[in-house]
Design a protein around this motif. Structure first.
Motif, mmCIF file in Angstrom:
data_model
loop_
_atom_site.group_PDB
_atom_site.id
_atom_site.type_symbol
_atom_site.label_atom_id
_atom_site.label_comp_id
_atom_site.label_asym_id
_atom_site.label_seq_id
_atom_site.Cartn_x
_atom_site.Cartn_y
_atom_site.Cartn_z
ATOM 1 N N ALA A 30 0.831 -1.197 0.000
ATOM 2 C CA ALA A 30 0.000 0.000 0.000
ATOM 3 C C ALA A 30 0.861 1.242 0.000
ATOM 4 O O ALA A 30 1.181 1.806 1.017
ATOM 5 C CB ALA A 30 -0.903 -0.008 1.213
ATOM 6 N N ALA A 32 1.363 5.216 -0.872
ATOM 7 C CA ALA A 32 0.482 6.378 -1.028
ATOM 8 C C ALA A 32 1.286 7.649 -0.999
ATOM 9 O O ALA A 32 2.183 7.817 -0.209
ATOM 10 C CB ALA A 32 -0.558 6.409 0.074
ATOM 11 N N THR A 50 -3.726 7.285 -3.378
ATOM 12 C CA THR A 50 -4.528 7.047 -2.184
ATOM 13 C C THR A 50 -5.440 5.867 -2.317
ATOM 14 O O THR A 50 -6.152 5.536 -1.405
ATOM 15 C CB THR A 50 -5.377 8.276 -1.835
ATOM 16 O OG1 THR A 50 -6.212 8.573 -2.954
ATOM 17 C CG2 THR A 50 -4.530 9.447 -1.487
ATOM 18 N N ARG A 247 -4.052 9.099 8.734
ATOM 19 C CA ARG A 247 -2.749 8.466 8.686
ATOM 20 C C ARG A 247 -2.280 8.071 10.089
ATOM 21 O O ARG A 247 -2.736 8.625 11.092
ATOM 22 C CB ARG A 247 -1.740 9.408 8.025
ATOM 23 C CG ARG A 247 -2.114 9.769 6.598
ATOM 24 C CD ARG A 247 -1.001 10.546 5.908
ATOM 25 N NE ARG A 247 -0.755 11.841 6.508
ATOM 26 C CZ ARG A 247 -1.404 12.951 6.198
ATOM 27 N NH1 ARG A 247 -2.387 12.918 5.307
ATOM 28 N NH2 ARG A 247 -1.104 14.098 6.776
ATOM 29 N N ARG A 281 -4.973 -0.667 3.374
ATOM 30 C CA ARG A 281 -4.183 -0.002 2.331
ATOM 31 C C ARG A 281 -3.832 -0.978 1.217
ATOM 32 O O ARG A 281 -3.857 -0.633 0.042
ATOM 33 C CB ARG A 281 -2.907 0.575 2.944
ATOM 34 C CG ARG A 281 -3.138 1.609 4.030
ATOM 35 C CD ARG A 281 -3.517 2.938 3.466
ATOM 36 N NE ARG A 281 -2.375 3.622 2.911
ATOM 37 C CZ ARG A 281 -2.450 4.791 2.290
ATOM 38 N NH1 ARG A 281 -3.621 5.385 2.146
ATOM 39 N NH2 ARG A 281 -1.375 5.373 1.804
#
Length: 762
Positions: A30, A32, A50, A247, A281
Motif C-alpha cells: 500500500a 500512497a 490514495t 494516517r 491499504r
C-alpha cells in the motif's frame, strides 16, 4: 503511430510516441502519496496513490477541496502531540454483506478460516478484560502465541508454515451470535444524507476536539463506527485509523492527546489498528491478503518495536485473520502412507506454505464468491443450443467467461436476446450508466449496482434470489470481490452466468481480481471473441494489448499527437484541443470531449486541468461548494463507480445534477466528499465509460504512473477521436512494452480449484 492532427495550430504533425508502470506497493502492498494523486502516483490497482478513494473521485486527505479550501488541519508529523487526524471524508471503503457457503469439498483455507471464527467469543472476552498494552508478546496466549512461534519457525527454516494449520477444524464453525466484528467502512450511496443521530454526532465532535482533531471528521467517524462511535473511540483512539484518509501519525497524536503519555508504540490497540490499516491499504491496491512478512515490514516502518508480537496481538484482538495460501497444499495433504519416512524427514520435503493475513470482510467475500460460483457450475443446465461458440458454451453449463474488446460486447448482448426468444428470463448488466447508454434501449441493460439494490432489473423471487435464468455481466474485470460475491449470492440455483470483459483493461478499484482469477483457475468454459475493434483506434489499442505501440495510419484524423515540453504547455494545449481544435476539425463538441490524465495532483493533474477548463468554459465564483450551474462534474457513486454529470442548480437540499442516469440531488453535507469537477478525470474514474473524443494528457512527471493496462484503458475510452498531449517522450512505448499490471495477492483461484476439483484429485 502516425501523428494525424486535427489542426495546424495545436499540433506540429510530427510523430510522437504518446505514453511505465505502476509503482510497486510498499511491503504491506500500500504505497500512497500524501497529495493523493499527483502524476506518477497512479497504480493499476487504485485510481491514484490514495487507492480506491481516488478511483471514486473523492477529495483526498489534506488536499484542497472543490471550494478551494486549504489543507485540513492535523497533518503534522508523528511525535508533535499537538495535531489529531486531519483527513476529510472519503468514499473509499466499505463492502457488501458477506455470507458463508458450505457446499462441496471444503478446502484447507476454509477450515482455517472457520477456526478463526470459532475464536471470536474468546477474543471478545479478552477485549473486555484488556487492561494495558502488550509488552513484547509476553501476554500472548492461545492461537496468537502459536502464530508468533509459527512465523518465527517458518522464517528460521525449521517449519514449512503448514503446521500452523494442522489443528484447524475440518468443517466451518458457525459465526458466534454475539460477535462484534471490527467496524467496516460502509458503501453508502453518495447522495444519501447522514442518518447519524445529532446527539451521537455531537458526542463525536466533543471527543475529537479533546484530541485536537478537526470537527470535519465527526461525520465520517460516526458513519464508520456507528452510533456508539464516541464510546468506542474513547476506549480505543486508534480506531480513528478505520476512517479513510487518516494516517498513523495523526492517529498517534490523537491517542496521546486522549490517553496521555502512558500510551506508547507497543500498545496492543495500536498494533491491531496498524495491522488493519496496512491490510486496508493493501486492499486499496487490490490485494485481499498479504504475507505476514510483508505486514511485519510495514509495521517496522511505523515504529512498532516487536512486529511479530504486534501481528499476533492483532490476530488475538480480532483485527485480522490468519489465512493459508494454496501453495504446497497438495503436498501437505498427502496421506501418511505416501511418506514412509519419519515426520521430520517428511517436513523437509514439504513446499513452504506462506502464512497470510487478511481482513474478515475480504476473506469472507472470497469464500462466499468461490462457493457461489461452484454452486452455479454444479447446478447449471446441460442443454444443446445451435449457434456461435458463446451460445453453445452457455447452453451446456452454468458459468462461462467471455473475453474481447469493445466490439465483442455485441456477442453477450446477442446471446441474451436469443435467450429471451427461447423464453428464458435473461438480462445484461454493465458497470456504468455510460455502458447502458452505449448499448441503447434495445439492449435493456442495467448497472450491476442498480440490479443489486433493486432500482432496476427483474426483482427478487420468493426465496430472495434474482428472478433470472441467465445473466450476462459486461465489464467483468471491474468487479471487485465484494460486489461479485453479492451478485453471485443473489443468483438462484440453475441460473447461467456469463462474465464478459476485456482482460487488458485496468482492474477493479476495490480488492480482488475476480475476472483474472476465474480465467486462471480454468474451472469453467472460456470463449475468446474473434471480433476485432474497428478502425485506426481499434488497431492502435489492440497493439497496446500485446505490448506494441504501433504506428497507425489515421486518414480521418482519428489520432493526433501533440508534443509538449512542460506541464504549463500541456494545460494550455489541452484547453485549445477541447475548446477549438477537436470541435472544428472532428465535429465533436466540447461537452462530448473528455480529458483524461494520471492523477489529481501536480501541475497538469485533474485539479489544474479542471481549473483551466472551468475558466475557459464556465467561469464563475463557485457559489455552491466550489461549483456553479453548468459545471461538468464527476460524481462518485461508490469506489470505482463514477457518473459524469452537469450541475443544474443549487437548493437548500443540495446540488442538483443531470447525468446519464438521470437527475440526482447531492445533499449539502456530501458535496465535498463525492464531487469533483469533471472536465478532466483520472483513467480510473473513467472505468467503464467512453466518449466520442478523448484527450489524454501525459506531462513529463506522469511517466512513473504509466503501465500497459493504464495506456490501453486510457486510449480505449475514445470512440471516434484520440488526442495525446505527449510530454513523457520514450516512457510511453517503454510502459506499453515492459510494464504490466501490478500483481494482486488473492485466494479466489485457490478456493475455486479446491471446490471444483475432481473427486480423485480432492
Amino acid at each position: 503511430m502516425t501523428a494525424s492532427t486535427p489542426h495546424s495550430a495545436d499540433a506540429s504533425g510530427a510523430d510522437g510516441d504518446p505514453p511505465p508502470g505502476d509503482p510497486a506497493p510498499d511491503a504491506a502492498g500500500a504505497v500512497a502519496e500524501e497529495d493523493g494523486g499527483g502524476p506518477g502516483s497512479g497504480s493499476a490497482a487504485s485510481a491514484d496513490a490514495t487507492g480506491a478513494a481516488e478511483a471514486a473521485g473523492a477529495p483526498e486527505a489534506g488536499a484542497p477541496g472543490p471550494d478551494g479550501a486549504g489543507d485540513t488541519p492535523g497533518s503534522g508529523a508523528a511525535g508533535t502531540g499537538s495535531e489529531g487526524p486531519g483527513a476529510g471524508p472519503d468514499p473509499a471503503g466499505g463492502g457488501t454483506e458477506d455470507t458463508e457457503g458450505t457446499e462441496g469439498t471444503g478446502s484447507e483455507a476454509q477450515a482455517e478460516l472457520a477456526a478463526q471464527r470459532a475464536l471470536r467469543e474468546r477474543i471478545a472476552r479478552r477485549k473486555a478484560e484488556r487492561g494495558g498494552p502488550v509488552e513484547s508478546g509476553a501476554k500472548l496466549s492461545g492461537q496468537a502465541a502459536d502464530l508468533l512461534a509459527a512465523v518465527r519457525a517458518v522464517e528460521g527454516g525449521t517449519s514449512s508454515g503448514s503446521d500452523f494449520f494442522d489443528d484447524a477444524p475440518a468443517t466451518a464453525a458457525p459465526r458466534p451470535a454475539a460477535e462484534a466484528p471490527r467496524p467496516a467502512v460502509p458503501r453508502a450511496a453518495p447522495a444519501a444524507p447522514s442518518r447519524t443521530p445529532p446527539e451521537a454526532l455531537e458526542a463525536v465532535r466533543a471527543l475529537l476536539a479533546r484530541g485536537g482533531a478537526p470537527e470535519s471528521l465527526a461525520g465520517p467517524v460516526a458513519e464508520t463506527l456507528g452510533e456508539g462511535a464516541a464510546g468506542l473511540l474513547a476506549e480505543d483512539p486508534w480506531l480513528v485509523l478505520s476512517v479513510p484518509g487518516v494516517r498513523p501519525e495523526q492517529a498517534d497524536a490523537f491517542a496521546r492527546a486522549l490517553l496521555g503519555p502512558g500510551c506508547g508504540p507497543e500498545d496492543e490497540r495500536r498494533a491491531a489498528a496498524l495491522v488493519a490499516w496496512l491490510l486496508e491499504r493493501a486492499a486499496a491496491h487490490g490485494h485481499t491478503v498479504q504475507e505476514v512478512s510483508a505486514v511485519r515490514t510495514g509495521l517496522a516502518g511505523l515504529g512498532v518495536p516487536d512486529e511479530d508480537a504486534a501481528v499476533a496481538a492483532a490476530v488475538e484482538a480480532g483485527a485480522a485473520l490468519v489465512l493459508q495460501d494454496g501453495t504446497g497444499a497438495d503436498a501437505a495433504e498427502e496421506p501418511e502412507e505416501a511418506h514412509p519416512a519419519a515426520p521430520e524427514d517428511r517436513q523437509e520435503d514439504r513446499p513452504p506454505v506462506p502464512v497470510l493475513l487478511g481482513l474478515d470482510r475480504y476473506a469472507m467475500a472470497e469464500e462466499s464468491l468461490a462457493d457461489g460460483l461452484a454452486r452455479l457450475v454444479r447446478t447449471g443446465p446441460r442443454d444443446t443450443w445451435e449457434g456461435p461458440d458463446l451460445v453453445r458454451a452457455v447452453a451446456g453449463g452454468g458459468l462461462v467467461v467471455h473475453t474481447g474488446g469493445e466490439a465483442a460486447r455485441a456477442e453477450p448482448v446477442s446471446l441474451v436476446a436469443g435467450a429471451r426468444e427461447r423464453g428464458l428470463r435473461a438480462l445484461v448488466a454493465v458497470h456504468s450508466r455510460s455502458g447502458c447508454r452505449r448499448l441503447g434501449p434495445q439492449g435493456g441493460a442495467v448497472t450491476v449496482a442498480d440490479l443489486l439494490s433493486g432500482a432496476a432489473g427483474p426483482g427478487r423471487d420468493e426465496d430472495g434470489a434474482l428472478a433470472l435464468d441467465l445473466l450476462a455481466v459486461l465489464d467483468a474485470p471491474l468487479l471487485d470481490v465484494e460486489s461479485a460475491a453479492a451478485l453471485v449470492e443473489a443468483l438462484p440455483d440453475g441460473c447461467r452466468l456469463v462474465l464478459s470483459g476485456d482482460p487488458h483493461v485496468l482492474g477493479a478499484a476495490g480488492a480482488g481480481r475476480v475476472f483474472a482469477d476465474l480465467l486462471a483457475a480454468g474451472v469453467c468454459p472460456r470463449v475468446d471473441s474473434r471480433l476485432p475493434d474497428p478502425g485506426p483506434l481499434g488497431e492502435l489499442v489492440s497493439g497496446i494489448g500485446i505490448g506494441e505501440l504501433n504506428q497507425v495510419d489515421a486518414p480521418g484524423k482519428e489520432i493526433a499527437v501533440v508534443p509538449v515540453r512542460e506541464a504549463a504547455e500541456a494545460v494550455h494545449r489541452t484547453v485549445q484541443l477541447v475548446g477549438d481544435s477537436v470541435p472544428r476539425a472532428i465535429g465533436v463538441p466540447a461537452d462530448r470531449t473528455q480529458v483524461l490524465t494520471v492523477g489529481h495532483g501536480g501541475p497538469a493533474g485533474t485539479r489544474a486541468l479542471n481549473t483551466a477548463l472551468k475558466q475557459h468554459f464556465n467561469p464563475g465564483p463557485g457559489r455552491f461548494g466550489g461549483f456553479d450551474p453548468g459545471d461538468r462534474v464527476a460524481l462518485a457513486e461508490a469506489p470505482g463507480r463514477t457518473v459524469a454529470a452537469t450541475v443544474v442548480s443549487a437548493s437548500p437540499e443540495g446540488l442538483r445534477l443531470d447525468g446519464e442516469g438521470g437527475a440526482v440531488t447531492v445533499p449539502r453535507d456530501r458535496v465535498a466528499s463525492v464531487l469533483r469537477h469533471g472536465w478532466a478525470m483520472t483513467v480510473h474514474q473513467a472505468a467503464g465509460m467512453r466518449w466520442p473524443a478523448v484527450v489524454v494528457v501525459l506531462p513529463g512527471d506522469a511517466a512513473a504512473g504509466l503501465s500497459r493496462p493504464w495506456v490501453y484503458t486510457a486510449f480505449g475510452r475514445a470512440e471516434r477521436h484520440l488526442s495525446v498531449v505527449q510530454g513523457v517522450d520514450r516512457a510511453l512505448p517503454g510502459a506499453v512494452a515492459e510494464v504490466a499490471a501490478e500483481a494482486r495477492r488473492t485466494r479466489l483461484g485457490v478456493l475455486l480449484r479446491g471446490l471444483l476439483a475432481e473427486p480423485s484429485a480432492s
